[in-house]
Write an enzyme that holds these catalytic residues in place. Structure first.
Site: not given
Ligand code: NDP
Length: 299
Positions: A54, A98, A121
């Site tokens: 990422k 995460q 997200d």
């Protein structure tokens, strides 16, 4: 006739290039640099690889990347304090925590602490509600990537029968909402579905998000259907048991002979997830500054 292989690697590269072009234009016209902050708690090897990728792809797109790597024992209150700080930081347009988080941390509490406008997200309950009521939301990256590939291959999805196998909050449910938003007739199947084979055979669009290696055989696929295989399963390599290989939830060899189009594993949906994370960060930056959203990169 064998199916068209939907090349997610190439598609993701195109999306990343589009994002980079938009980012360069934003910098030139408004002096703005979209910024993505990633919070990683603990040493999970798969998460570390993912976060490294990422960071690399964020930088390649010309965006600012902020990484917060915390010890596995970090108290929940400290993680929440970092989220608060990132929420208040104008250089940060997207925040990703995460998952999975260590067991002592309440994941839902942390996710719901993120400013919904920075929730790239798309897991915050506000974004889930906005998506399910057809309003402007931050959309979860993997289903967004699937939708982009479907639109690119099929054009108008309106009226098609879509079956999503799997009802997780991360993939199955938001995928179904997005397909409904594009006027598909949507069925969500799961482990209690009575006749999964017949349900799948009715699908013009079949999305598999189960997490069971090669569970869906070719004879569950309607001839000519578009098959999106989200599953990522590591299994022993048939030629060398000391090695492993990745397979999807669909039995590719039999499905490719029946489907009209199909995503491979690896190289299908997987690469689209980070590309859509970058797209969402760009979208968040545009929205935060009252600028038009990048065309083709949102739901
Ligand atoms: P979850 O484990 O959260 O959900 C799996 C779903 O599959 C559940 O809804 C479950 O039903 C359903 N299911 C399980 N067994 C069966 C069965 N025998 N028949 C029908 N349905 C069944 O998984 P995720 O949604 O998080 O992930 C699914 C797959 O996608 C995994 O392989 C994962 O690795 C992959 N993935 C890939 C991503 C990417 O490409 N970037 C991103 C995210 C996930 P029930 O609810 O009834 O238990």
């Amino acid at each position: 006739m064998a199916a068209t292989i939907l090349d997610g690697k190439a598609f993701a590269a195109t999306v990343r290039a589009q994002v980079a072009t938009h980012v360069a234009a934003l910098k030139a016209s408004h002096g703005l640099t979209p910024g993505l902050a990633v919070v990683l708690v603990g040493e999970d090897p798969a998460s570390q690889v993912y976060v490294r990728n990422k960071g690399k792809q964020t930088a390649e797109a010309g965006m600012a990347s902020f990484e917060h790597k915390l010890d596995a024992s970090t108290p929940e209150a400290d993680i929440l304090a970092i989220v608060d700080k990132l929420n208040a930081d104008p250089a940060v347009h997207g925040i990703l925590v995460q998952l999975p988080l260590p067991g002592h941390v309440d994941s839902a509490k942390v996710i719901n602490r993120i400013d919904p406008a920075k929730d790239v997200d798309g897991f915050h309950i506000s974004n889930v509600g906005l998506l399910s009521t057809g309003q402007k939301a931050m959309v979860p990256c993997t289903p967004l990537g699937c939708l982009m590939m479907l639109r690119s291959h099929l054009g108008d999805l309106s009226g098609l029968n879509a079956v999503v196998v799997g009802r997780s909050n991360i993939v199955g449910k938001p995928m179904a909402q997005l397909l409904l938003g594009d006027s598909c007739t949507v069925t969500i199947a799961h482990s209690r579905t009575r006749d999964l084979a017949a349900t799948c055979r009715a699908a013009d669009i079949l999305v598999a998000a189960v997490g069971r290696p090669e569970m869906i055989p070719g004879d569950w696929v309607k001839p000519g259907a578009t098959v999106i295989d989200v599953g990522i399963n590591r299994v022993p390599h048939p030629d060398d048991p000391a090695k492993t290989k990745l397979v999807g939830d669909v039995h590719f060899a039999s499905a490719v002979a029946v489907a009209g189009a199909i995503t491979p594993v690896p190289g299908g949906v997987g690469p689209m997830t980070i590309a859509c994370l970058l797209a969402n960060t760009l979208t968040a930056c545009c929205r935060a500054n009252g600028l038009p959203e990048p065309e083709g990169l949102t739901a």
